[in-house]
Design a protein around this motif. Structure first.
Motif, mmCIF file in Angstrom:
data_model
loop_
_atom_site.group_PDB
_atom_site.id
_atom_site.type_symbol
_atom_site.label_atom_id
_atom_site.label_comp_id
_atom_site.label_asym_id
_atom_site.label_seq_id
_atom_site.Cartn_x
_atom_site.Cartn_y
_atom_site.Cartn_z
ATOM 1 N N LYS A 33 0.785 -1.279 -0.024
ATOM 2 C CA LYS A 33 -0.025 0.092 -0.055
ATOM 3 C C LYS A 33 0.853 1.152 -0.001
ATOM 4 N N LYS A 34 2.086 1.129 -0.132
ATOM 5 C CA LYS A 34 2.876 2.369 -0.459
ATOM 6 C C LYS A 34 3.620 2.430 -1.827
ATOM 7 N N ILE A 35 3.824 3.762 -2.259
ATOM 8 C CA ILE A 35 4.497 3.921 -3.614
ATOM 9 C C ILE A 35 5.982 3.775 -3.223
ATOM 10 N N CYS A 36 6.756 3.027 -4.017
ATOM 11 C CA CYS A 36 8.067 2.979 -3.968
ATOM 12 C C CYS A 36 8.933 3.076 -5.319
ATOM 13 N N PRO A 37 9.822 4.253 -5.396
ATOM 14 C CA PRO A 37 10.669 4.269 -6.391
ATOM 15 C C PRO A 37 11.397 2.961 -6.590
ATOM 16 N N ASN A 38 11.457 2.097 -7.567
ATOM 17 C CA ASN A 38 11.682 0.827 -7.823
ATOM 18 C C ASN A 38 12.946 1.037 -8.715
#
Length: 68
Positions: A33-38
């Motif tokens: 449920k989090k945005i992650c710069p991948n």
């Protein structure tokens, strides 16, 4: 390469997810449920994520000396 910072206090995470959906190179993913710069190495600095983010939680900065 691009340095991507995300202010988690401002980000709505998966309730929004706009940056993850609009990014043409899939730099962002939604995990737990989090945005992650991948994969910031694929960022083309199109700034679509910055334009669509309703809370201005993202910051993109090109690292000096790096070619994109």
């Amino acid at each position: 390469m691009v340095n991507i910072t995300l202010n988690n206090d401002q980000c709505r995470g998966s309730h929004c997810g706009a940056c993850a959906y609009i990014c043409p190179t899939n730099v962002f993913v939604i995990k737990e449920k989090k945005i992650c710069p991948n994969s910031p190495q694929y960022c083309k600095l199109c700034y679509k994520c910055l334009e669509i983010c309703p809370t201005a939680a993202l910051n993109l900065k090109k690292l000096e000396g790096e070619c994109i």
